[in-house]
Design a protein around this motif. Structure first.
Motif, short mmCIF file in Angstrom:
data_model
loop_
_atom_site.label_atom_id
_atom_site.label_comp_id
_atom_site.label_asym_id
_atom_site.label_seq_id
_atom_site.Cartn_x
_atom_site.Cartn_y
_atom_site.Cartn_z
N LEU B 314 20.35 22.34 53.51
CA LEU B 314 19.99 21.07 54.13
C LEU B 314 18.75 21.09 55.16
N ASN B 315 19.04 22.09 56.00
CA ASN B 315 18.03 22.64 56.99
C ASN B 315 16.72 22.72 56.32
N GLN B 316 16.70 23.32 55.18
CA GLN B 316 15.32 23.75 54.62
C GLN B 316 14.97 22.40 53.86
N LEU B 317 15.67 21.86 53.35
CA LEU B 317 15.09 20.51 52.77
C LEU B 317 14.69 19.36 53.48
N SER B 417 34.29 17.68 36.58
CA SER B 417 34.48 16.32 36.41
C SER B 417 33.62 15.52 37.27
N PRO B 418 32.54 14.78 36.75
CA PRO B 418 31.55 14.32 37.60
C PRO B 418 31.81 13.57 38.71
N VAL B 419 32.72 12.52 38.51
CA VAL B 419 32.98 11.44 39.21
C VAL B 419 33.92 12.21 40.30
N TYR B 420 34.55 13.10 40.13
CA TYR B 420 35.40 13.94 41.13
C TYR B 420 34.47 14.73 41.88
N CYS B 421 33.68 15.53 41.21
CA CYS B 421 32.82 16.46 42.14
C CYS B 421 31.83 15.65 42.85
N PHE B 422 30.99 14.62 42.37
CA PHE B 422 30.14 13.78 43.33
C PHE B 422 30.96 13.27 44.49
N ALA B 423 32.30 12.96 44.52
CA ALA B 423 32.78 12.46 45.70
C ALA B 423 32.63 13.53 46.88
N TYR B 424 32.48 14.89 46.51
CA TYR B 424 32.43 15.75 47.75
C TYR B 424 31.19 16.23 47.58
N THR B 425 30.15 15.84 47.08
CA THR B 425 28.88 16.13 46.95
C THR B 425 27.79 15.15 47.69
N PRO B 426 27.47 14.96 48.97
CA PRO B 426 26.48 14.04 49.49
C PRO B 426 25.07 14.12 48.87
N GLY B 427 24.50 12.80 48.47
CA GLY B 427 23.38 12.84 47.80
C GLY B 427 22.07 13.41 48.30
N ALA B 428 22.23 14.54 48.88
CA ALA B 428 21.01 14.93 49.50
C ALA B 428 20.18 16.13 48.94
N VAL B 429 20.98 16.64 47.90
CA VAL B 429 20.19 17.52 47.14
C VAL B 429 19.91 17.04 45.70
N ASN B 430 18.93 17.62 45.00
CA ASN B 430 18.44 17.24 43.75
C ASN B 430 19.21 17.89 42.78
N LEU B 431 20.47 17.66 42.11
CA LEU B 431 21.13 18.59 41.45
C LEU B 431 20.67 18.58 40.18
#
Lengths: 478, 1060
Positions: B314-317, B417-431
């Motif tokens: 995050l600090n790099q981005l 499982s995407p809906v599960y995983c994205f719950a813990y993945t703030p939308g700050a990185v272009n996955l």
């Protein structure tokens, strides 16, 4: 028309008659009672393997749960704070995550042992020597299982012996009675093993590390039996039961690999493997990423070699690196434990370092100080953690013993029992962040809801167990 | 069964009846019109009674038929009209025929026995039927979906939005706790397989334990029930038998209702070819959105956003520390808009003696996630052949290939499982991007960066192979022999049966370089699942029909049946694959193998009596079943039934006809496979040695079928010259000898025993109102309201059975159904409902441990002041009810000149859902309303009906943190129990029939254009995708658990139908 109906009736009858025995199909998915009866020698052999395998399967969970009650570790499973609160806060609740630790699973294996003993005793397919070997192993494991049941709930007590009827509500008897039964089982087993020759007709899938591997399987197992006896007798001694410490010392003398100064890792272990169908060490650094060390263990002890071997603080163990502290339900831990680095690292059942500490404890102050110091310096190194480098009273000796035991035997299921048997439960409950969350230390793991319900339905014969609705409250420490 | 074949051959061998010689013939022309308005009726079929001539009307209603020389009678039939029979005198060559409309399908026949039927007008029980037209109104993932909102008395729900189906039909509530809970599906006389078996995705997802061989698959793997293999285009009609008085003909497999499906068959007349093509798109809707993050620090402060890598990345981005916008991963991920298509062709026709029908369908449905979809290919051939007047042979053969690529969804422990995983993945990185090393960007959150449970779903769905390939041949046949046919007597025999064979092949391959690989110590894994199911059934029935007076008749029938179902499942997994290898011999292997087999035999007899001008109808029967699943395999269990109806027709124009009906029936539900067997268990393998242990559950050699008794009463009333029909039914069903697996006392050393014990009761009301508001030449409007309510209670449990939670839940922290004897609620003894959701809630106890009161939600954040001696505990209590207050359906079909509009609205009122999806997003700190304020100390979680006043709330709490902290690690389950009410359009279609001239340009007879939509609009306050979804698939209970499902989809199609 009548002919038509006659024809139908006839056809239907013929069809069904022809198919009558077609309904008699067997269930091919599981081993059957008939199959076992057809080859009792093989069946008993596989039953004994089942007993050892079940014991092995329960051990990681037992060390984990005892570690939570004993403030060795937090089980910080993301998405589920109950894996912490169940042991730290809500331990009186019969449906908490900690409820029933070492209860149903242990009695499951005691049922395996019961059935195996029954078949071994009744069959004619075994020689007397073979029977003695089988019973020696089964009774030893019966004692081991009961030990875990009772150290998880000394205030509640336990069911001592099963009967043929698995639905029977059996009496719960007190701690001392259970310990006496454990000792007598171990002694009976030792006697049986004495007439069991030099080999078993079944495999014993325990690993004897270091000097614990003796000349033959029976001798190796007999030594395990004696080492375990030393542990139980020592516990009796610390509880003030007459003769306990002396019996522990006598048992130690019967363990060929016992040494107060060397071979601390020698002992009996259960193996894990990645082979097909086998299981893995569920509390290893590699397989359990949610296990975190309690600050009581890692605070102020980083120079001790035992800390450096077992705590994954990122500086010493390069194979175990904890990425970041974790916080769950308001408590934080910085490091994961690395006692068992890989998922195939064996778990000790009992090993020489404990025997040395038992020797020290049984000798007491001042006789045991030297042994305690030996363990500390051998295992903890020059910078070993101490409370009193030279204990000057029995009280100081016990304090010192507790510190050495907690570092030497970290994650081997002892700390909770140790603090409790010396009356120091309150120390377990003293960490500030735990206190802030309302965490308290349990003295016993409550019976599971099912046990309470079943007993209540039968009218609670022998009284309502402690911890069940309507029974006495389980004592704890603030 | 071998003997059955011999019998069939013997009967077939005598099929050599002489064909009657052709007599002299003549031609008759005519026109068929509607009785009201006089519009022509196209596609009506005209046949000579007792003769061979057949014809069909053209768009102008005209026909020409060749008939015998003397006086003849013509029978005319057309869909939506009552059939008519007219006499044509010997000298007459032209005739005008009018048909009365039959908007309520009173001439349709309903099943009353193994070989007997009744006209719906006289039916003695409530029967729901759905026509092919309603089923194909819009394309569906599976037949259940097409039936949603159309079957009165049924609760039909899909488990997720995953392509390829996966749903459940419950008729009149739950009738079993642990036994089979699905209706029996009978397609052209064959009892088909509707099981759901995992294709092994648990080996990647790890929702359940996956260390042992049994952990290769799990019930949380977004399972597909095999009804998904049935092609809706092949269906002519669906008849749902609900009442025990009707289903008892299926004996000990019928407590859950019977769905009788008939496929399209050929009819007399010139061959017709129809072709229809559909193309469409799908759209993920009601996506969850995301919390908007503004600073890097906000993310680092999240419980799962502060991994060492997370902060560094995050600090790099974002060197400034500010995040300009937050990515909505769900929007980016569920964005596959590749068109879906369906082509269906059928060709059918026949003569008086031979009819045939061929249907072929190719359907490719796309999933909204990358690389997901479902493809169904089917071919069906149905043939009917008469040999003379006495013998008739019918056969059908079908082969289906159903290839599913459903991706991963639902519960998960590896961030796959995407809906599960994205719950813990703030939308700050272009996955959805590639790192310089050529691999997908790694997910740095949730302690990413080291070998843990983090992963990038974009990468996973790009490289993971996961497919379920089903090849399913299915055949059926029947042979009818009419031994006697006089004016008064008819004696006939029918030998029928068929088989259904399912070959399911599941493959999941996860390459070693995926981010989550290695988290169990193995890099790279593959699992193969092979399921082979063979079901077959056969029966012989004799029937005697006796018309003893005009308008009075008696039908007696009897016979025997045999049924067999066998499934063998083989799963193999390899972990730690050698580089480049994709098969199971190239790594550490685990294997799982299981066989289940049922064999059932039955004897049955039925009687049906009609008299008083067919106004009174009485039906009764008895069936005796024995089964390999029962403890006593020789014992026949007897299931009787009786029912009757009385009609008062021709009452006048306002109130035209009243029918009263009622019935009683007794059906069963046989034990599960293996319930009867006392076995040992295969214990753990240690040191390479397999072992024996005592099983967790002890079998019961005296186990017997569950027993259901039902009383049903109802009325059907026709009003307003037959333009309005009211249908009302009440039922009361009691299920005894419930199959239960209660826990035993843990200190006894076993876990469960299997017993029959306990009693359930379902009571319900079903109301239907069918209206034809307008019926003119230009406009026809059919409208149908349905309303249903069912309440289920546990009336008693055997005293030896403790209360126990139903399997398949996430425990008291999230709520589960409990089977419990009567409980005290507010000092009153009540019979608990099976649908109650029991979960933890804070309760105040007095000094004696007696519960005093339940505290409001939030009591773990704002601890209440307790009185002297009081303690606060959390304890299992009733926190919701999954049962809807009612469900209402509204169906419409409006024809306006050449345009037709049809739609289905489904309204569910109430019915709580446990929204674990929301828990995940709250815990990850990413839910869309996470930062919304908690207003003035009040918290309102479940719609408008509940709010809790706290007075003073500690500062800093937002909606998300309040919900999550109030849940308190599962101590107050109410945080995530939500109202699942909805109103939705299940389907909408708009069609235009082009003029004949236009169709002719394509060389076609007819041309129709349709715009169709499936689930286009949903109105619901529910927070997650769809309140009808369920993590555990088809389950009898615990059907309210929403956990990271494949998001809901709506589909829009443009289709063209060409008739030749």
């Amino acid at each position: 028309m009548r002919r038509s109906f006659t024809l139908t009736a006839l056809a239907a009858t013929v069809a069904l008659a022809a198919c009558g025995d077609r309904l008699d199909i067997t269930n091919p998915n599981s081993p059957s009672v008939e199959g076992a009866a057809a080859n009792p020698r093989d069946a008993t052999s596989r039953q004994i393997v089942g007993v050892i395998g079940t014991f092995r399967g329960n051990l990681p969970g037992a060390y984990n749960g005892l570690g939570s009650y004993g403030r060795e570790t937090y089980n910080m499973t993301p998405q589920d704070g109950r894996s912490v609160t169940g042991y730290y806060r809500d331990w009186r609740q019969v449906n908490s995550f900690g409820a029933g630790l070492n209860w149903g699973a242990r009695y499951g294996n005691l049922r395996n042992i019961y059935e195996a003993k029954k078949l071994v005793t009744s069959t004619t397919a075994l020689t007397a020597t073979e029977k003695a070997g089988a019973l020696g192993v089964l009774k030893t494991f019966e004692a081991v299982e009961l030990y875990y049941v009772i150290i998880s709930r000394p205030d509640i007590g336990a069911v001592a012996e099963l009967t043929d009827n698995p639905n029977e509500v059996l009496p719960i008897v007190g701690r001392n009675e259970i310990l006496a039964r454990i000792v007598s089982l171990l002694d009976e087993a030792f006697t049986d093993l004495g007439t069991a020759g030099t080999s078993f007709y079944f495999p014993v899938a325990l690993t004897y590390q270091g000097t614990a591997a003796l000349a033959n399987p029976v001798a190796s197992f007999s030594a395990f039996n004696r080492a375990f006896k030393a542990r139980v007798a020592n516990l009796q001694g610390s509880l003030g039961i007459a003769g306990g410490y002396a019996a522990a010392q006598a048992a130690l003398a019967q363990v060929p690999w016992f040494s107060t100064s060397a071979n601390y890792s020698a002992g009996v272990y259960v193996p894990f493997s990645t082979a097909a169908g086998d299981v893995l060490n569920g509390i290893s650094f590699q397989s359990n990423t949610n296990l975190y060390t309690h600050p009581q263990i890692y605070t102020g002890r980083s120079a001790d070699l035992r800390y450096r071997a077992k705590i994954a603080d990122g500086t010493i163990r390069t194979d175990c690196v904890t990425a970041a502290p974790r916080t769950l339900v308001g408590v934080t831990s910085d490091y994961r434990p690395c006692t068992y680095p890989t998922q195939v690292t064996p778990l000790p059942v009992i090993r020489n370092e404990e025997l040395a500490l038992i020797a020290a404890e049984a000798a007491g102050y001042p006789a045991g100080v030297a042994t305690l110091t030996t363990v500390r310096t051998t295992s903890g190194g020059a910078n070993a953690a101490t409370v009193f480098p030279a204990p000057a009273s029995q009280a100081q000796f016990i304090d010192e013993l507790l510190v050495q035991r907690e570092l030497s035997l970290f994650q081997e299921g002892h700390r909770w029992n140790d603090y409790r048997r010396f009356g120091f439960l309150a120390r377990l409950a003293s960490t500030a962040q735990d206190v802030a969350q309302g965490f308290t230390a349990a003295s016993s793991s409550t019976l599971p809801q099912q046990e309470c319900d079943s007993r209540a339905r039968a009218g609670n014969p022998g009284g309502t167990p402690m911890g069940c609705a309507g029974g006495a409250a389980i004592p704890g420490a603030p | 069964m071998g003997r059955h074949v011999v019998w069939a051959a013997a009967l077939a061998a005598v099929v050599l009846a002489p064909v009657p010689a052709l007599a002299q013939t003549r031609e008759v022309t005519g026109r068929v019109t509607r009785a009201v308005g006089g519009a022509p009726v196209p596609e009506a079929s005209i046949s000579e009674v007792g003769g061979r001539g057949v014809a069909r009307t053209n768009p102008d209603g005209r026909f020409t038929i060749t008939v015998g020389a003397g006086d003849v009678r013509l029978q005319v039939r057309a869909i939506g009209y009552r059939r008519a029979e007219v006499a044509v005198a010997g000298g007459q060559s032209d005739i005008a025929i009018t048909l009365q409309e039959d908007p309520f399908k009173l001439e349709e026949v309903v099943t009353t026995g193994q070989a007997t039927t009744l006209e719906k007008r006289a039916a003695t029980t409530a029967v729901a039927s759905v026509s092919s037209e309603e089923i194909v109104r819009a394309p569906s993932q599976a037949v259940e979906q097409a039936l949603q909102g159309k079957v009165l008395g049924a609760t039909i729900s899909m488990n997720s939005g995953s392509p390829g189906g996966g749903g459940q039909v419950q008729i009149r509530g739950v009738t079993s706790i642990l036994g089979n809970g699905q209706p029996l599906f009978v397609v052209d006389g064959v009892i088909i397989d509707n099981s759901q078996i995992s294709s092994g995705s648990n080996t990647v997802q790890g929702a359940a334990g996956r260390t042992a061989a049994t952990g290769i698959g799990s019930s949380q793997d977004a399972l597909v029930n095999r009804l998904a293999d049935l092609n809706p285009n092949e269906i002519e009609s669906v008849e749902v038998l609900k009442s025990a008085a009707a289903t008892a003909i299926y004996g000990s497999r019928a407590t859950n209702g019977v769905v009788v499906i008939r496929t399209k068959r050929g009819s007399q007349g010139a061959p017709r070819f129809n072709l229809s093509g559909r193309v469409g798109t799908q759209d993920a809707y009601r996506l969850l959105g995301t919390r908007q993050f503004e600073t890097v620090q906000e993310i680092i402060d999240l419980p799962y956003g502060n991994g060492a890598d997370g902060a560094a990345v995050l600090n790099q981005l974002y060197p400034s520390g500010n995040i300009p916008f937050t990515r909505d991963y769900l929007q980016e991920f569920y964005d596959n808009r590749t068109p879906a298509f369906e082509v269906n062709a059928n060709y059918g026709g026949g003569t008086a003696s031979t009819q045939w029908f061929v249907t072929a369908t190719q359907r490719r449905e796309q999933g909204t996630a990358p690389n997901t979809g479902a493809s169904l290919s089917t071919l069906r051939l149905n043939v009917d052949q008469a040999f003379g007047s006495a013998w008739r042979f019918s056969a059908g053969a079908n082969i289906t290939r159903n290839l599913l690529n459903r991706g991963l969804s639902n519960n998960d422990n590896t961030c796959t499982s995407p809906v599960y995983c994205f719950a813990y993945t703030p939308g700050a990185v272009n996955l959805d991007s590639i790192a310089p090393n050529g691999l997908y960007v790694r997910n740095p959150f949730n302690n990413g960066g080291v070998i843990t449970a983090s992963s990038n779903p974009f990468e996973t769905f790009e490289y993971l192979e996961y497919s379920e390939d089903v090849l399913r041949p299915n055949v059926n046949g029947s042979l009818d022999y009419t031994a006697v046919q006089t004016a008064k007597h008819r004696v006939s025999f029918r030998l029928s049966g068929g088989l259904d064979n399912v070959n399911q092949y599941g493959n999941i391959f996860s390459p070693s370089f995926l981010q989550y690989e290695g988290n169990d110590g193995f890099f790279g894994r593959v699992a193969k699942t092979n399921v082979n199911t063979l079901n077959y059934n056969g029966q012989l029935v004799g029937t005697w029909g006796y018309a003893f007076q005009p308008g009075a008749n008696l039908t007696l029938s009897g016979g025997a049946a045999y049924e067999q179902q066998r499934t063998e499942l083989v799963r193999t997994r390899a972990r730690g694959l050698l580089p480049g290898a994709e098969i199971t011999s190239q790594g550490t292997q685990d294997q799982f193998n299981q066989i289940t087999e049922f064999r059932d035999q039955a004897l049955f007899a039925n009687a049906q009596l009609q008299f008083w001008q067919e106004r009174i109808t009485l039906a009764g029967g008895v069936r005796a079943d024995r089964s390999s699943a029962n403890g006593d395999r020789d014992k026949f269990y007897v299931f009787p039934r009786v029912s009757g109806s009385v009609r008062f027709p021709n009452l006048g124009s306002t109130l035209s006809e009243i029918k009263l009906r009622g019935g009683w029936g007794n059906t069963g539900n046989r034990p599960n496979y293996g319930n009867r067997d006392i076995l040992l268990a295969a214990g753990p393998i240690i040191g390479g040695s397999p072992s024996l242990t005592i099983p967790g559950a002890l079998g019961n050699p005296t186990i017997k079928p569950e027993n259901l008794q039902e009383i049903e009463a109802g009325t059907d009333i026709l009003f307003a010259n037959g333009r309005v029909q009211f249908e009302g039914t009440v039922y009361d069903r009691t299920i005894t000898d419930l199959l239960l697996q209660p826990a035993t006392i843990p200190s006894g050393g076993i876990t469960n025993i299997v017993v029959n014990g306990g009693k359930l009761r379902n009571r319900g009301v079903e109301l239907g109102l069918n209206i034809v508001p307008v019926a003119t030449n230009a406009v026809t409007w059919n409208s149908r309201f349905m309303w249903q309510r069912n309440v289920q209670t546990i009336d008693s449990l055997d005293p030896t059975i403790p209360r126990f939670p139903v399997l398949g839940s996430f425990g008291a922290a999230f709520g589960r159904n409990f089977i419990t004897p009567p409980v005290d609620v507010n000092g009153e003894r009540v019979k608990p409902r099976t649908t109650w959701i029991w979960g933890n809630a804070p309760i105040v106890l007095d000094a004696n441990g007696t519960a005093l009161r339940t505290l409001p939600f939030g009591s773990f954040i704002v601890p209440p002041t307790l009185g002297a001696g009081e303690t606060l505990v959390f304890r299992d209590t009733v926190v919701g009810d999954a049962n809807p207050d009612f469900q209402m359906f509204f169906n419409n079909s409006i024809q306006l000149s050449r345009f037709t509009v049809g739609f289905t609205i489904d309204w569910r009122k109430g019915g709580d859902v446990v929204n674990l999806t929301r828990t995940l997003w709250d815990e990850g700190g990413t839910s869309r309303d996470y930062e919304d304020p908690v207003e003035s100390g009040k918290y309102n979680n479940r719609g408008s009906d509940q709010s809790f006043d706290f007075g003073s709330l500690p500062s800093g709490y937002t909606q998300g943190s309040f919900r999550y902290d109030g849940w308190a690690g599962g101590s107050d389950a109410r945080a995530y129990v939500e109202d699942g009410s909805y109103v939705r359009f299940r389907d909408i279609t708009l069609s235009y029939d082009a003029p004949e001239g236009f169709a002719r340009k394509f060389g076609a007879r007819s041309f129709r254009v349709n715009l169709q939509a499936r689930n286009p609009f949903v109105f619901s306050d529910y927070w997650s995708f769809d309140p009808e979804f369920n993590n555990f698939g088809a389950t009898n209970l615990n059907r309210f658990i929403d956990l990271a499902p494949f998001p809901a989809v709506r589909q829009f199609f443009l289709s063209f139908d060409l008739g030749f």
